[in-house]
Design a protein around this motif. Sequence first.
Motif, short mmCIF file in Angstrom:
data_model
loop_
_atom_site.label_atom_id
_atom_site.label_comp_id
_atom_site.label_asym_id
_atom_site.label_seq_id
_atom_site.Cartn_x
_atom_site.Cartn_y
_atom_site.Cartn_z
N GLU A 1 14.56 0.29 -3.04
CA GLU A 1 14.69 -1.14 -2.75
C GLU A 1 13.54 -1.53 -1.84
O GLU A 1 13.26 -0.85 -0.85
N THR A 2 12.85 -2.62 -2.19
CA THR A 2 11.68 -3.04 -1.42
C THR A 2 11.92 -4.36 -0.69
O THR A 2 12.84 -5.11 -1.03
N ASP A 3 11.07 -4.60 0.27
CA ASP A 3 11.05 -5.88 0.96
C ASP A 3 10.29 -6.89 0.09
O ASP A 3 9.18 -6.63 -0.36
N ASP A 4 10.90 -8.04 -0.15
CA ASP A 4 10.29 -9.02 -1.05
C ASP A 4 8.97 -9.57 -0.52
O ASP A 4 8.08 -9.94 -1.30
N ALA A 5 8.81 -9.60 0.77
CA ALA A 5 7.60 -10.20 1.33
C ALA A 5 6.41 -9.25 1.27
O ALA A 5 5.28 -9.67 1.00
N THR A 6 6.65 -7.96 1.51
CA THR A 6 5.55 -7.00 1.61
C THR A 6 5.43 -6.06 0.42
O THR A 6 4.36 -5.50 0.19
N GLY A 7 6.52 -5.86 -0.32
CA GLY A 7 6.52 -4.88 -1.40
C GLY A 7 6.72 -3.46 -0.92
O GLY A 7 6.78 -2.53 -1.74
N LEU A 8 6.83 -3.25 0.38
CA LEU A 8 7.06 -1.91 0.92
C LEU A 8 8.54 -1.56 0.85
O LEU A 8 9.41 -2.43 0.69
N ALA A 9 8.84 -0.27 0.96
CA ALA A 9 10.19 0.21 0.74
C ALA A 9 11.11 -0.05 1.93
O ALA A 9 10.71 0.12 3.09
N ARG A 10 12.34 -0.43 1.62
CA ARG A 10 13.39 -0.53 2.62
C ARG A 10 14.34 0.66 2.53
O ARG A 10 14.95 1.05 3.51
N ARG A 11 14.45 1.23 1.33
CA ARG A 11 15.31 2.40 1.17
C ARG A 11 14.91 3.16 -0.09
O ARG A 11 14.38 2.60 -1.04
N ILE A 12 15.17 4.45 -0.07
CA ILE A 12 14.99 5.30 -1.25
C ILE A 12 16.17 6.27 -1.29
O ILE A 12 16.56 6.82 -0.25
N GLU A 13 16.75 6.43 -2.47
CA GLU A 13 17.89 7.33 -2.63
C GLU A 13 17.72 8.12 -3.93
O GLU A 13 17.29 7.57 -4.95
N PRO A 14 18.05 9.42 -3.91
CA PRO A 14 17.99 10.19 -5.16
C PRO A 14 19.12 9.80 -6.10
O PRO A 14 20.18 9.35 -5.66
#
Length: 279
Positions: free
Chosen positions: A246-259
């Motif tokens: 899941e990414t931040d809409d403003a920056t495109g950077l990740a907010r979370r990663i899950e396997p």
Amino acid sequence: MRFAFFGDVIGRSGRESVADHLPALRRRLGLEFVVINAENAAAGFGITENTARELFDSGADCLTLGNHAWDQKEALTYIIREPRLVRPLNYPALTYAPGRGAQMFETDAGRRVLVINLLGRVHMDALDDPFSSVDRELEACPLGSAADAVIIDMHAEATSEKMAMGHFCDGRASLVVGTHTHVPTADAQILTGGTAYQTDAGACADYDSVIGNQKEEPLRRFTTRISGGRYKPAEGPATLCGVFVETDDATGLARRIEPIRIGGRLSQTVPSLETVAGE
């Protein structure tokens, strides 16, 4: 933005796991975009138009490849007609490699997703430098302005090379994920610059196997050093392996990663995914 990446689909069993689980996952997790590495989708070696169509029909938006990209010769012409198929970017400049190593997609919601496929050089084919190749693409298409998300598939043998690529792209990509070694690693994380990372997504394959192949031939070669035939994909129930981001809409950077691991021998409950679905 929510998207998912799934590791190497191996043979019919892997394709069936995608068909069985991906449509429901897209709905449950609210996935806007799905990338699948499919370089082993056709009987364990390469990809064909028919096998690609199965994966697209199951919900894939983009298929990446790797060192087996051209094992099925029809891929050489199919990739020209199919823009959703992405091969390694870093082929030598003087080599005619059909298709594209980076491709921009637009989701139904109008968000722009850049997908880049790279091939490592440690114990792999002798291609050009993947670091300089990806650097040019990221400079030409910056995350957060030209692209809403950037997904990089680092198809490589060495974990160190994959990790180095993650840090090299940190802050400039939404996700750097490794493929090729077929075993899911336990290091899903967000790097200091905001890029989601996992050394290997794992395979969509039957894990009662040797990295997705029937056990007999690999065991024969390891114990006798004599080949008895071709490797064949294992045909038991496959585990669907990948990562959710899941990414931040403003920056495109990740907010979370899950396997993600569903079905087969590696199936597990991932409570955080259920939390995502309920948000």
